[in-house]
Design a protein around this motif. Structure first.
Motif, short mmCIF file in Angstrom:
data_model
loop_
_atom_site.label_atom_id
_atom_site.label_comp_id
_atom_site.label_asym_id
_atom_site.label_seq_id
_atom_site.Cartn_x
_atom_site.Cartn_y
_atom_site.Cartn_z
N GLN A 160 33.65 36.36 34.48
CA GLN A 160 34.27 35.71 35.44
C GLN A 160 33.40 35.27 36.66
OE1 GLN A 160 37.82 38.09 36.18
NE2 GLN A 160 39.02 36.63 34.90
N TYR A 162 32.70 33.93 40.75
CA TYR A 162 33.40 33.92 42.07
C TYR A 162 32.55 32.84 42.96
CZ TYR A 162 36.45 37.58 40.42
OH TYR A 162 37.60 38.31 39.87
N ASP A 163 33.20 32.17 43.69
CA ASP A 163 32.48 31.52 44.80
C ASP A 163 32.93 32.43 46.11
OD1 ASP A 163 31.82 29.17 43.37
OD2 ASP A 163 33.69 28.21 43.65
N ARG A 164 32.01 31.95 46.97
CA ARG A 164 32.07 32.63 48.33
C ARG A 164 33.55 32.77 48.77
NH1 ARG A 164 27.59 32.09 52.84
NH2 ARG A 164 26.46 32.95 50.78
N ASP A 166 36.10 33.96 47.36
CA ASP A 166 37.39 34.12 46.27
C ASP A 166 37.68 35.69 46.11
OD1 ASP A 166 37.29 31.67 45.45
OD2 ASP A 166 35.72 31.85 43.90
N VAL A 168 39.32 38.87 44.36
CA VAL A 168 38.88 39.67 43.15
C VAL A 168 39.99 39.08 42.38
CG1 VAL A 168 38.91 41.75 41.74
CG2 VAL A 168 37.96 41.68 43.97
N SER A 169 41.23 38.77 42.45
CA SER A 169 42.26 38.28 41.55
C SER A 169 42.20 36.91 41.19
CB SER A 169 43.67 38.80 42.17
OG SER A 169 43.76 38.18 43.29
N SER A 170 41.45 36.19 42.17
CA SER A 170 41.09 34.68 41.79
C SER A 170 40.20 34.24 41.77
CB SER A 170 41.90 33.97 42.99
OG SER A 170 43.27 34.33 42.97
N PRO A 171 39.35 34.39 40.47
CA PRO A 171 37.95 33.97 40.38
C PRO A 171 38.12 32.33 40.17
CG PRO A 171 38.73 34.75 38.16
CD PRO A 171 39.77 35.10 39.36
N SER A 172 37.09 31.65 40.51
CA SER A 172 36.71 30.14 40.31
C SER A 172 36.61 29.60 38.92
CB SER A 172 35.80 29.67 41.29
OG SER A 172 35.77 29.88 42.66
N GLU A 174 34.70 30.80 34.86
CA GLU A 174 34.30 32.00 33.91
C GLU A 174 33.14 31.23 32.98
OE1 GLU A 174 37.78 33.02 31.50
OE2 GLU A 174 37.46 31.19 30.11
#
Length: 210
Positions: A160, A162-164, A166, A168-172, A174
């Motif tokens: 997964q 992640y943007d800055r 984000d 942990v429960s909402s990645p941008s 994968e």
């Protein structure tokens, strides 16, 4: 002379009788259901050998693996992952274990994913191959969040992104990477990237002017 004549007559009578009996049996055999001599019993009493068919030798499932002990005894696993590998509830550890044929060995390979207790984020994914009765680490990915699966003989690893900012429960998005066993190691074959859609705050499009 009478004796000779009597003998000849008797033989002739016996011949005629035998012919008539044979004819009666033949007609009886043909008249029972129209199946001929098959009504008298099975056509073949001896078993018929079937043609030989090739047999494959798929990998057999291994005995249940103690994944926690396997991870903690593996020098290829980082100290950080081993530190995460603690019971969440009682003696239940945050590990997912799956078995399948990935490397073409005689015993199924073992895929182990180590997760966090709170939010089940994958912190490490490993593949173990049976070599001489012992499991050897042949793949490791320790860049969380990561998760490995078996898909039709390939190893599929999802990471997964992640943007800055984000959570942990909402990645941008994968990255999905497919590996295939070749020449004694896993080689990358495919890589795809998926962006997760932003469904919050969407506004309906204005109706066209008449």
């Amino acid at each position: 002379m009478r004796g000779l004549t009597g003998t000849g007559t008797t033989r002739a009578a016996m011949t005629v009788t035998a012919v008539l009996a044979a004819a009666v049996l033949f007609v009886a055999g043909c008249g029972t259901g129209g199946t001929g001599t098959r009504d008298e019993g099975p056509a073949h009493a001896d078993p018929v050998a079937s043609p030989a068919t090739p047999t494959s030798s798929p990998s057999r499932p291994p005995d249940r693996v103690d994944a926690v002990r396997l991870i903690k005894a593996d020098p290829e696993v980082s100290t950080e992952v081993k530190r995460e590998l603690e019971p969440c509830v009682a003696d239940e550890y945050p590990v997912d274990v799956s078995y399948g044929s990935l490397t073409g060995g005689s015993v199924d390979d073992v895929v182990v994913n180590v997760l966090t207790c709170g939010d089940a984020v994958g912190v490490g994914s490993y593949v173990y191959r049976d070599q001489g009765g012992a499991y050897v680490n042949v793949f490791a990915a320790e860049e969380p969040p990561v998760y490995a699966e078996i898909d039709r003989g390939d190893l599929v690893v999802t990471k997964q992104v992640y943007d800055r900012g984000d959570p942990v429960s909402s990645p941008s998005g994968e990255n999905v990477i497919t590996y295939r066993w070749a020449a004694g190691r896993f080689a990358e074959k495919y890589r795809t990237h998926n962006d997760y859609g932003q469904v919050t705050g969407a506004q309906p499009a204005p109706a066209p002017a008449g």
